[in-house]
Design a protein around this motif. Structure first.
Motif, PDB file in Angstrom:
ATOM      1  N   TYR A 285       1.260  51.082  27.999  1.00 18.96           N
ATOM      2  CA  TYR A 285       2.051  51.859  26.765  1.00 18.96           C
ATOM      3  C   TYR A 285       1.215  52.129  25.889  1.00 18.96           C
TER       4      TYR A 285
ATOM      5  N   GLU B   9      11.447  51.693  18.053  1.00 20.48           N
ATOM      6  CA  GLU B   9      10.921  51.528  19.315  1.00 20.48           C
ATOM      7  C   GLU B   9      10.926  50.224  19.826  1.00 20.48           C
TER       8      GLU B   9
ATOM      9  N   TYR C 271      12.910  46.472  26.931  1.00 18.67           N
ATOM     10  CA  TYR C 271      12.143  47.310  27.806  1.00 18.67           C
ATOM     11  C   TYR C 271      12.400  46.947  29.279  1.00 18.67           C
TER      12      TYR C 271
ATOM     13  N   ARG D 119      10.150  48.217  32.887  1.00 18.30           N
ATOM     14  CA  ARG D 119       9.216  49.116  33.361  1.00 18.30           C
ATOM     15  C   ARG D 119       8.475  50.089  32.400  1.00 18.30           C
ATOM     16  N   GLY D 120       8.270  49.467  31.203  1.00 17.29           N
ATOM     17  CA  GLY D 120       7.507  50.417  30.337  1.00 17.29           C
ATOM     18  C   GLY D 120       8.396  51.349  29.467  1.00 17.29           C
ATOM     19  N   GLU D 121       9.440  51.336  29.769  1.00 21.18           N
ATOM     20  CA  GLU D 121      10.663  52.367  28.979  1.00 21.18           C
ATOM     21  C   GLU D 121      11.657  51.708  28.096  1.00 21.18           C
ATOM     22  N   LEU D 122      12.177  52.169  27.147  1.00 21.95           N
ATOM     23  CA  LEU D 122      13.014  51.580  26.237  1.00 21.95           C
ATOM     24  C   LEU D 122      14.690  51.719  26.980  1.00 21.95           C
TER      25      LEU D 122
ATOM     26  N   PRO E 294      17.510  54.246  24.802  1.00 19.39           N
ATOM     27  CA  PRO E 294      16.665  55.035  23.857  1.00 19.39           C
ATOM     28  C   PRO E 294      17.391  55.831  22.882  1.00 19.39           C
TER      29      PRO E 294
ATOM     30  N   TYR F 291      13.234  58.246  19.338  1.00 24.30           N
ATOM     31  CA  TYR F 291      12.179  57.696  20.433  1.00 24.30           C
ATOM     32  C   TYR F 291      11.958  58.782  21.334  1.00 24.30           C
ATOM     33  N   LEU F 292      12.908  59.516  21.898  1.00 25.94           N
ATOM     34  CA  LEU F 292      12.727  60.517  22.883  1.00 25.94           C
ATOM     35  C   LEU F 292      12.008  61.346  22.533  1.00 25.94           C
TER      36      LEU F 292
ATOM     37  N   ARG G 198       8.488  60.408  22.446  1.00 28.98           N
ATOM     38  CA  ARG G 198       7.790  60.435  23.911  1.00 28.98           C
ATOM     39  C   ARG G 198       7.304  61.670  24.262  1.00 28.98           C
TER      40      ARG G 198
ATOM     41  N   LYS H 115       3.925  62.749  26.518  1.00 28.84           N
ATOM     42  CA  LYS H 115       3.849  63.650  27.761  1.00 28.84           C
ATOM     43  C   LYS H 115       3.102  64.469  27.675  1.00 28.84           C
TER      44      LYS H 115
END
Length: 457
Positions: free
Chosen positions: A53, A304, A356, A358-361, A364, A368-369, A372, A376
């Motif tokens: 991350y 975050e 968290y 698996r590396g995602e909030l 969210p 935050y979105l 992200r 991407k």
């Protein structure tokens, strides 16, 4: 020899019991309590999910710096020579900025000026849409920003914080660029802005405490845990969510120490503890657990659920945090994770593990979105065929693009960029020496000595 040693130890213990039975009991209890205490110094166990991350976050910080540089120029575009001159103030080496923008074709659009016949750089349509989306998310959360700042001031023992310290951490807390006006001055019923006696620094002071805001996020988690799963209320009352990283070894006595620490009472971070006597061992243990709750609450106030160790170091004195924050946080690797990725090991980022998966909030928010989306765009490494970066070749490559090795395209692009920049240094525009203001984010590109000194790392 071993049997003789054991027999001598047992003989000494029997003598102690016969002479001072009460002291012998205290001797055994004290020895057991030491063996079941949480070790003060622990090695950090890496969690690759958070480190990966931060590898993307490292690129995001540099991309944001270059974006701000481009947007500060007339018509929001900059020539190759001007970009090289200005980017050196951000820490880039010669010709490094040109190679950097070519790595992210979905964010930076490199094109040839139709009149001047030199290379220019501007933001792509996707990058502009992402910036607009993030700005709209920030402005839509003004009320939440006011609440977060009020809670942050309530965590301080003096109910005031330095304006510069808050400004440096404004991105982590989701504050807008003009938060001094839109958040502080526009809400005089909550905040008061004043200068010190010498007039060198400004401070934010909380006008009035709100008891309804003095509820920690961990208390709400405990309530949901108790209502949904039930269990012993005594074990949940002062506990934290603990998830150790993969590969973290926990022995028998370590588990007993964690169980005892989870049941240890402590004072709330929003509670005033100035009237308590801190000389006893029990009070010191409560203060240490209160410091864990303080850092936990600060992370919960961020967008975050992460913040750099150097940012928290600015609030260390006003929030009564330990001097050696890194060693203190390593004692609680099941609650926090410290990542050293992102700036060649100089930057320490603290994650809240329970937030968290698996590396995602897990929960969210809109801001935050929006951020992200930039991540991407960074991970999309396939060049856009609408703009050909290799200007030395004018042939059509759209039909043969899938068969061309991507690394060869990058090498050719960087070579052409460097050749053009050498010839353009003599044709730099008048804006090449314009001053570029820094946002005070000293811990992102170049680490200040003050940050590390405060952190005690």
């Amino acid at each position: 020899m071993h049997k003789i040693f054991r027999s001598s130890v047992q003989a000494s213990i029997s003598i102690l019991r016969s002479l001072h039975p009460s002291n012998s009991i205290l001797f055994f209890v004290h020895d057991f309590s030491q063996s079941t205490s949480i070790p003060k110094k622990q090695q950090r166990v890496r969690d690759h999910g958070y480190d990966n991350y931060m590898e993307i976050e490292k690129k995001i910080r540099k991309v944001i710096k270059v974006q701000e540089l481009i947007l500060s120029q007339p018509n929001s575009m900059v020539s190759s020579a001007c970009l090289d001159n200005l980017s050196r103030r951000l820490g880039f080496k010669q010709f490094e900025a040109g190679r950097f923008v070519l790595k992210f074709p979905h964010i930076f659009d490199v094109f040839e000026h139709p009149v001047q016949r030199i290379l220019y750089c501007r933001l792509t349509r996707k990058a502009n849409m992402q910036i607009q989306q993030e700005n709209e998310a920030v402005m839509a959360q003004i009320d939440d920003s006011v609440t977060r700042l009020r809670k942050l001031l309530m965590l301080s023992n003096t109910r005031c914080l330095g304006l510069e310290h808050v400004r440096i951490a404004r991105r982590e807390f989701g504050f807008p660029e003009d938060f001094e006006f839109s958040v502080i001055l526009k809400h005089p019923q909550f905040f008061r802005l004043f200068e010190d006696k010498e007039g060198k620094s400004k401070y934010i002071e909380l006008v009035e405490n709100d008891p309804e805001l003095g509820v920690c996020a961990i208390e709400k988690v405990r309530e949901n845990e108790y209502r949904e799963k039930g269990g012993d209320a005594e074990n949940i009352r002062f506990s934290f969510v603990i998830n150790f990283p993969p590969g973290f070894k926990t022995g028998k006595y370590y588990k007993i120490a964690i169980w005892k620490w989870q049941r240890l009472p402590y004072w709330s971070p929003y509670e005033d503890v100035s009237g308590y006597d801190m000389r006893s061992l029990e009070a010191q243990k409560r203060v240490e657990k209160r410091a864990v709750a303080m850092i936990h609450e600060i992370l919960c106030l961020t967008v975050e659920k992460k913040i750099s160790l150097e940012r928290i170091a600015h609030f260390r004195i006003t929030m009564n945090l330990p001097k050696k924050l890194k060693d203190f946080l390593l004692q609680h690797q099941g609650i926090f994770y410290i990542s050293t990725r992102g700036n060649y090991g100089k930057l320490h980022t603290i994650f809240l593990r329970e937030a968290y998966n698996r590396g995602e909030l897990i929960e969210p928010n809109e801001l935050y979105l929006a951020r992200r989306q930039l991540a991407k765009l960074i991970t999309l490494r396939r060049p856009n065929t609408d703009h050909q970066f290799v200007y030395s070749r004018r042939e059509s490559v759209s039909d043969r693009f899938d068969r061309v090795d991507l690394d060869q395209v990058k090498v050719g692009s960087e070579k052409s960029w460097n050749e053009v920049k050498v010839s353009d240094n003599e044709q730099a525009s008048d804006g090449s020496e314009s001053d570029l203001e820094s946002d005070g984010d000293s811990c992102d590109i170049d680490e200040d000595d003050d940050c590390h000194g405060n952190a005690g790392v």
